[in-house]
Design a protein around this motif. Structure first.
Motif, PDB file in Angstrom:
ATOM      1  N   THR A  90       0.363   5.399   7.196  1.00  6.94           N
ATOM      2  CA  THR A  90       1.122   6.310   8.035  1.00  6.94           C
ATOM      3  C   THR A  90       0.588   6.196   9.453  1.00  6.94           C
ATOM      4  N   ALA A  91       1.216   6.915  10.381  1.00  3.99           N
ATOM      5  CA  ALA A  91       0.734   6.923  11.759  1.00  3.99           C
ATOM      6  C   ALA A  91      -0.618   7.606  11.856  1.00  3.99           C
ATOM      7  N   GLU A  92      -0.942   8.471  10.881  1.00  6.72           N
ATOM      8  CA  GLU A  92      -2.212   9.178  10.901  1.00  6.72           C
ATOM      9  C   GLU A  92      -3.338   8.415  10.210  1.00  6.72           C
ATOM     10  N   LEU A  93      -3.010   7.533   9.279  1.00  4.95           N
ATOM     11  CA  LEU A  93      -4.034   6.820   8.525  1.00  4.95           C
ATOM     12  C   LEU A  93      -3.532   5.434   8.160  1.00  4.95           C
ATOM     13  N   ARG A  94      -4.295   4.434   8.593  1.00  3.17           N
ATOM     14  CA  ARG A  94      -3.922   3.044   8.321  1.00  3.17           C
ATOM     15  C   ARG A  94      -5.021   2.364   7.514  1.00  3.17           C
ATOM     16  N   TYR A  95      -4.621   1.422   6.697  1.00  2.00           N
ATOM     17  CA  TYR A  95      -5.538   0.789   5.764  1.00  2.00           C
ATOM     18  C   TYR A  95      -5.755  -0.684   6.089  1.00  2.00           C
ATOM     19  N   MET A  96      -6.914  -1.184   5.651  1.00  2.83           N
ATOM     20  CA  MET A  96      -7.143  -2.622   5.606  1.00  2.83           C
ATOM     21  C   MET A  96      -7.868  -2.931   4.306  1.00  2.83           C
ATOM     22  N   VAL A  97      -7.541  -4.067   3.723  1.00  2.29           N
ATOM     23  CA  VAL A  97      -8.160  -4.500   2.474  1.00  2.29           C
ATOM     24  C   VAL A  97      -9.392  -5.341   2.791  1.00  2.29           C
ATOM     25  N   VAL A  98     -10.467  -5.090   2.071  1.00  2.45           N
ATOM     26  CA  VAL A  98     -11.640  -5.953   2.117  1.00  2.45           C
ATOM     27  C   VAL A  98     -11.587  -6.831   0.875  1.00  2.45           C
ATOM     28  N   HIS A 126      -7.020  -4.800  -7.481  1.00  2.00           N
ATOM     29  CA  HIS A 126      -6.536  -5.471  -6.275  1.00  2.00           C
ATOM     30  C   HIS A 126      -5.733  -4.461  -5.468  1.00  2.00           C
ATOM     31  N   ASN A 127      -5.964  -4.413  -4.163  1.00  2.00           N
ATOM     32  CA  ASN A 127      -5.302  -3.455  -3.282  1.00  2.00           C
ATOM     33  C   ASN A 127      -4.214  -4.130  -2.453  1.00  2.00           C
ATOM     34  N   LEU A 128      -3.132  -3.396  -2.213  1.00  2.31           N
ATOM     35  CA  LEU A 128      -2.006  -3.893  -1.436  1.00  2.31           C
ATOM     36  C   LEU A 128      -1.590  -2.825  -0.436  1.00  2.31           C
ATOM     37  N   ILE A 129      -1.354  -3.230   0.814  1.00  6.53           N
ATOM     38  CA  ILE A 129      -1.012  -2.289   1.873  1.00  6.53           C
ATOM     39  C   ILE A 129       0.475  -2.398   2.207  1.00  6.53           C
ATOM     40  N   VAL A 130       1.099  -1.251   2.451  1.00  5.89           N
ATOM     41  CA  VAL A 130       2.495  -1.208   2.830  1.00  5.89           C
ATOM     42  C   VAL A 130       2.712   0.044   3.668  1.00  5.89           C
ATOM     43  N   TYR A 158      10.252  -5.752   1.433  1.00  3.64           N
ATOM     44  CA  TYR A 158       8.817  -5.648   1.182  1.00  3.64           C
ATOM     45  C   TYR A 158       8.414  -4.188   1.028  1.00  3.64           C
ATOM     46  N   ARG A 159       8.917  -3.321   1.913  1.00  3.40           N
ATOM     47  CA  ARG A 159       8.520  -1.925   1.917  1.00  3.40           C
ATOM     48  C   ARG A 159       8.895  -1.224   0.611  1.00  3.40           C
ATOM     49  N   SER A 160       9.973  -1.631  -0.009  1.00  4.11           N
ATOM     50  CA  SER A 160      10.382  -1.002  -1.266  1.00  4.11           C
ATOM     51  C   SER A 160       9.749  -1.683  -2.468  1.00  4.11           C
ATOM     52  N   GLN A 161       9.800  -3.006  -2.497  1.00  2.54           N
ATOM     53  CA  GLN A 161       9.323  -3.729  -3.666  1.00  2.54           C
ATOM     54  C   GLN A 161       7.809  -3.681  -3.824  1.00  2.54           C
ATOM     55  N   ALA A 162       7.083  -3.498  -2.725  1.00  2.00           N
ATOM     56  CA  ALA A 162       5.621  -3.404  -2.830  1.00  2.00           C
ATOM     57  C   ALA A 162       5.209  -2.238  -3.714  1.00  2.00           C
ATOM     58  N   VAL A 163       6.009  -1.187  -3.731  1.00  2.00           N
ATOM     59  CA  VAL A 163       5.728  -0.021  -4.566  1.00  2.00           C
ATOM     60  C   VAL A 163       6.352  -0.172  -5.950  1.00  2.00           C
ATOM     61  N   ILE A 164       7.590  -0.647  -5.986  1.00  2.00           N
ATOM     62  CA  ILE A 164       8.307  -0.750  -7.254  1.00  2.00           C
ATOM     63  C   ILE A 164       7.785  -1.886  -8.124  1.00  2.00           C
ATOM     64  N   ASN A 165       7.530  -3.024  -7.502  1.00  2.00           N
ATOM     65  CA  ASN A 165       7.145  -4.228  -8.247  1.00  2.00           C
ATOM     66  C   ASN A 165       6.066  -4.997  -7.489  1.00  2.00           C
ATOM     67  N   PRO A 166       4.881  -4.423  -7.342  1.00  5.18           N
ATOM     68  CA  PRO A 166       3.845  -5.094  -6.553  1.00  5.18           C
ATOM     69  C   PRO A 166       3.443  -6.449  -7.114  1.00  5.18           C
ATOM     70  N   THR A 169      -5.360  -6.937 -14.362  1.00  6.09           N
ATOM     71  CA  THR A 169      -5.807  -6.501 -13.041  1.00  6.09           C
ATOM     72  C   THR A 169      -4.993  -5.293 -12.588  1.00  6.09           C
ATOM     73  N   ARG A 170      -5.677  -4.267 -12.194  1.00  6.86           N
ATOM     74  CA  ARG A 170      -5.015  -3.062 -11.692  1.00  6.86           C
ATOM     75  C   ARG A 170      -4.613  -3.280 -10.233  1.00  6.86           C
ATOM     76  N   ILE A 171      -3.390  -2.925  -9.890  1.00  2.39           N
ATOM     77  CA  ILE A 171      -2.920  -3.060  -8.518  1.00  2.39           C
ATOM     78  C   ILE A 171      -2.720  -1.670  -7.928  1.00  2.39           C
ATOM     79  N   ARG A 172      -3.409  -1.404  -6.832  1.00  2.00           N
ATOM     80  CA  ARG A 172      -3.261  -0.120  -6.144  1.00  2.00           C
ATOM     81  C   ARG A 172      -2.519  -0.357  -4.824  1.00  2.00           C
ATOM     82  N   VAL A 173      -1.467   0.411  -4.619  1.00  2.78           N
ATOM     83  CA  VAL A 173      -0.643   0.288  -3.423  1.00  2.78           C
ATOM     84  C   VAL A 173      -0.943   1.468  -2.503  1.00  2.78           C
ATOM     85  N   TRP A 174      -1.317   1.142  -1.271  1.00  2.23           N
ATOM     86  CA  TRP A 174      -1.693   2.169  -0.292  1.00  2.23           C
ATOM     87  C   TRP A 174      -0.626   2.240   0.793  1.00  2.23           C
TER      88      TRP A 174
END
Length: 226
Positions: free
Chosen positions: A166-174, A107-111, A135-143, A158-163
């Motif tokens: 940045t201003a150069e690269l933005r993500y969206m989850v499918v 499962h992917n999570l964006i922050v 949210y910005r801190s806990q999404a990485v520490i405790n997703p 379930t593996r959780i990947r946190v992405w």
């Protein structure tokens, strides 16, 4: 459960850091309102449209097309910027995109850990909680705990990947396509895709979960901890 954090350098100018800018906008809005030059209700309506309707609907159409068109899905994985642009969704805050796909075991999570970099082109205006320090801190520490705040409890394996956007690269989850949707059209499928599911704090809706006559799913509200 394993947790990966995909971090990218943040030594760049964050053009989406709205704290000082928001203060200026609020002051300007107050002055213009007092002078009778703008209608606050009209401003609120515009913000509501971009936050909950226009942007997320664009992303929902991208996801729905990926669900029904394997070639488009492959293109989206390889070059999300070009694939999204092919549907007419281009513009500032969406020039450089990467799509990350949820699977049965991941499962992917964006922050954005330092500010609020966010793909406006496909998701609209970022929600308030996305910019909150908690949210910005806990999404990485405790997703897993953050997802639970949104009512999303995943299996322990379930593996959780946190992405980290940045201003150069933005993500969206499918998100994964819901079961029992084989007979639905692309437009019907798009209605099952929520903004939260494209950030990773939710999943796609199941058929029949929308209220009769609803054109778009309700937006979930996180708990007090996010």
């Amino acid at each position: 459960m394993t947790h990966d954090a995909e971090h990218h350098g943040h030594d760049h100018h964050h053009d989406n850091d709205l704290d000082p800018f928001a203060a200026r906008v609020r002051a300007l809005e107050t002055i213009l309102t007092e002078k009778g030059l703008i209608d606050p209700a009209a401003v609120d309506a515009i913000v509501e449209t971009y936050e909950h309707k226009v942007g997320p609907r664009n992303g929902a159409r991208v996801v729905a097309k990926a669900w029904v068109d394997p070639k488009f899905a492959d293109w989206l994985k390889r070059d999300a910027t070009a694939a999204i642009a092919s549907l007419g969704y281009t513009g500032r805050q969406g020039e450089h995109m990467q799509a990350v796909f949820n699977t049965d075991d991941t499962h992917n999570l964006i922050v954005c850990t330092l500010c609020s970099c966010y793909p406006w082109t496909v998701l609209g205006v970022p929600p308030v909680w996305y910019k909150a320090p908690s949210y910005r801190s806990q999404a990485v520490i405790n997703p897993r705990g953050v997802l639970a705040e949104f009512g999303l409890v995943l299996p322990e394996d379930t593996r959780i990947r946190v992405w980290d956007s940045t201003a150069e690269l933005r993500y969206m989850v499918v998100p994964m396509r819901p079961v029992e949707t084989d007979g639905l059209s692309e437009d019907e499928l798009a209605r099952l895709v929520t903004r939260d599911s494209m950030i990773g704090t939710g999943i796609a809706l199941r058929p029949g979960s929308l209220e009769p006559g609803a054109l778009w799913p309700a937006v979930s509200i996180p708990g007090a901890g996010v």
